[in-house]
Structure formats: C-alpha cells, structure tokens
Motif scaffolding. Structure first.
Motif, PDB file in Angstrom:
ATOM      1  N   SER A  29      57.329  40.956  69.762  1.00  0.00           N
ATOM      2  CA  SER A  29      58.746  40.726  69.472  1.00  0.00           C
ATOM      3  C   SER A  29      59.208  41.716  68.410  1.00  0.00           C
ATOM      4  N   PRO A  30      60.405  42.311  68.568  1.00  0.00           N
ATOM      5  CA  PRO A  30      60.880  43.273  67.563  1.00  0.00           C
ATOM      6  C   PRO A  30      60.976  42.687  66.160  1.00  0.00           C
ATOM      7  N   VAL A  31      61.459  41.454  66.054  1.00  0.00           N
ATOM      8  CA  VAL A  31      61.611  40.835  64.730  1.00  0.00           C
ATOM      9  C   VAL A  31      60.254  40.619  64.072  1.00  0.00           C
ATOM     10  N   THR A  32      59.303  40.062  64.818  1.00  0.00           N
ATOM     11  CA  THR A  32      57.984  39.798  64.241  1.00  0.00           C
ATOM     12  C   THR A  32      57.206  41.094  63.996  1.00  0.00           C
ATOM     13  N   LEU A  33      57.523  42.144  64.745  1.00  0.00           N
ATOM     14  CA  LEU A  33      56.908  43.440  64.471  1.00  0.00           C
ATOM     15  C   LEU A  33      57.269  43.922  63.068  1.00  0.00           C
ATOM     16  N   ILE A  34      58.554  43.856  62.745  1.00  0.00           N
ATOM     17  CA  ILE A  34      58.998  44.273  61.412  1.00  0.00           C
ATOM     18  C   ILE A  34      58.431  43.352  60.348  1.00  0.00           C
ATOM     19  N   ASP A  35      58.417  42.046  60.633  1.00  0.00           N
ATOM     20  CA  ASP A  35      57.866  41.073  59.688  1.00  0.00           C
ATOM     21  C   ASP A  35      56.403  41.376  59.387  1.00  0.00           C
ATOM     22  N   GLY A  36      55.615  41.602  60.445  1.00  0.00           N
ATOM     23  CA  GLY A  36      54.205  41.873  60.238  1.00  0.00           C
ATOM     24  C   GLY A  36      53.953  43.181  59.517  1.00  0.00           C
ATOM     25  N   LEU A  37      54.735  44.198  59.844  1.00  0.00           N
ATOM     26  CA  LEU A  37      54.567  45.505  59.198  1.00  0.00           C
ATOM     27  C   LEU A  37      54.832  45.407  57.701  1.00  0.00           C
ATOM     28  N   GLN A  38      55.925  44.739  57.324  1.00  0.00           N
ATOM     29  CA  GLN A  38      56.269  44.703  55.909  1.00  0.00           C
ATOM     30  C   GLN A  38      55.356  43.762  55.120  1.00  0.00           C
ATOM     31  N   SER A  39      54.811  42.749  55.782  1.00  0.00           N
ATOM     32  CA  SER A  39      53.864  41.879  55.079  1.00  0.00           C
ATOM     33  C   SER A  39      52.529  42.581  54.874  1.00  0.00           C
TER      34      SER A  39
END
Length: 302
Positions: free
Chosen positions: A245-255
């Motif tokens: 998912s695009p949203v969770t991709l960004i979430d995982g990257l920044q975490s």
C-alpha cells in the motif's frame, strides 16, 4: 496577400491587388525549456484552481485549509499549555491526514491530464518544440510540487509554532527536516500513481473514482491483513504486508530511517534491513509510474 479595394468592380473604379509578401519571424525562439517551464507553471497553478473559475478553486483550497487547521490548533494548544513537545511528530502528520491527501490526488490528477486526453489536445502540445518526456516531466513535477505544498505547509505551521512555544530548537529542526523528506517521497509516489491512473481514462469522473479506490482499498486491505497477523501473533509478517500500500510504504520507510514511530498494529515497524526494501519499493514505484506515463503518451502523440 492584401486587398485594399473590394474585388467586385465598381463603376468608374478599378480593383487593385497588392502583394505585400510574408515577413519572417525575427523574435526570440525560446525553445523546449521555456515550453516545459510554461507547462509546469500552468499545471501547478491549475492544481489549486489559479487562473481558472471560482468553482475550480473551491475543493483544492478547502483541502489545503483542512490540512493546515489541525496543525494550527495543535500549535495553539502547545503554546497555551506550555507543552514540552508537540502533540504529533512531523513525520506522523501526513499519515494521520492521508485521507485528505488521497482526496486531493484523486481530484487533481485527472484535472491535470484527463481534459487533454478527452479533448485530444495532447498532439497539439507535441506539434510545438516539446517532446513526450517534456510533457510527462512537466505534469509529474507540477502535481508532485502541488502535493508537496499541501503536505509541507502544515509542517511549517507546526515548526513555527514549536519555535514560538520555545521548544528545543535542534530537536524541532531535526524533526522538521525528517518530515520534509517524508512528504517529498510521499508527494512523488502519490503524484505518479494518480497520474498513471488518470492517464488511462479521459473521463475525469472515472479517474477520480479509480484513484480513490486504489489508494483507499489498498490501505484498508493492508491494514486489515496486518491486524489479522497481529491477532495471530504473526508479527514478523506485519512489515512485509506493509509493502502493498502506498500509505504503509511511506509509514514503514520513515519508521525505519526517519525516526518515526510506526503506525502498524502493535507498533511493529520494519527493521533497517526491511527498511531498505521499503526504500527500493518506493523509488521503484516512482520510476515505474514515470516510465508508464512515458509509454502512455508516446501512443497518445501518434
């Protein structure tokens, strides 16, 4: 050719035709770079309804306000209560407001490209000193810039408010910089996905529905699967599910790399090794959407 008398002869008069010839254009030839910049600026202005009707300004401006108001409220509360930190991290703000961001992409991506397809004006662009890559770059950069403005503006509000509240300068500056990196990647990723979907159909309504469906359904499906994995104690699968998912991709990257706390169930974010996969996935998707747009508009321009 120019005619200074009517062609129909009048009594006692003679028709005279004067050949004044053609005059060569001797002004500046601005070339592809100027055309590309003009298309970029026009598309960026259009993303907020500037230069268009009042009706076209309502939704993008409303969404911009909706993005900024919660940040202003948080700042007011932090200043009034003399809090030692902001209620929300800079990297978390865009994830919390992802529904507003998705709605903005869904409304503006079709506006940027669907009308050109519907009214078959794309070949007219290519009749000028502009090529397929120029058109795609201008449209991609314009929507990504518009999204960066949308997502970075509330971070600026938070940062200025934090400084007014006399919070730690170094800590706030670091968090603000991490937030800007996060929203930059988010803007590029969401802009690419939105434009690819919108470029498939000349119907703006279909494009809006398709973008919303892709962004919201993928996020809902991934969040549900992650919750199921958490409930079954399969926590090791949660980070891998987040790749879809695009949203969770960004979430995982920044975490993994930007010091953000994970919004995944149980707070189980990707490790640094898994974070590398997230980075590659985000950059790969951005490159893939650009490549798909190039391929799409090579066919349109024929």
């Amino acid at each position: 050719m120019a005619i200074d008398q009517p062609l129909v002869p009048q009594p006692g008069d003679q028709t005279r035709i004067h050949n004044i010839g053609y005059r060569n254009y001797d002004g500046p030839r601005l070339g592809r770079a100027y055309a590309r910049r003009s298309l970029y600026s026009q598309s960026l202005r259009g993303a907020y309804g500037l230069g268009r009707s009042v009706k076209s300004k309502v939704l993008p401006m409303l969404l911009f306000v909706v993005m900024c108001v919660p940040a202003a409220i948080m700042v007011a509360v932090a200043v009034a209560t003399k809090a030692k930190d902001l209620p929300v991290d800079y990297t978390r703000y865009a994830i919390i407001m992802q529904a507003v961001i998705s709605l903005y992409v869904a409304s503006q991506a079709p506006q940027s490209v669907s009308r050109d397809l519907r009214f078959k004006t794309v070949p007219l662009y290519f009749s000028r000193p502009i090529e397929t890559a120029d058109y795609v770059r201008a449209k991609f950069a314009a929507l990504a810039s518009a999204m960066f403005i949308l997502t970075a503006a509330p971070l600026i509000v938070l940062y200025v408010g934090a400084l007014l509240a006399k919070l730690d300068f170094a800590d706030q500056t670091k968090g603000f910089a991490q937030g800007l990196v996060s929203v930059t990647l988010l803007s590029l990723l969401f802009a690419g996905i939105g434009l690819v979907i919108a470029a498939i159909t000349p119907r703006r309504g279909f494009g809006i529905a398709a973008v919303i469906a892709v962004l919201t359904i993928s996020y809902g499906a991934v969040s549900t699967l992650q919750a199921i994995a958490d409930a079954q104690n399969a926590t090791s699968a949660i980070p891998w599910i987040g790749l879809f998912s695009p949203v969770t991709l960004i979430d995982g990257l920044q975490s993994a790399f930007l010091g953000a706390s994970s919004a995944f169930p149980g707070g189980v974010g990707p490790t640094h090794g898994q974070g590398v996969v997230y980075v590659l996935a985000v950059l790969g998707l951005i490159a893939a959407t650009y490549g798909l747009l190039i391929r799409r508009y090579r066919k349109v321009g024929l």
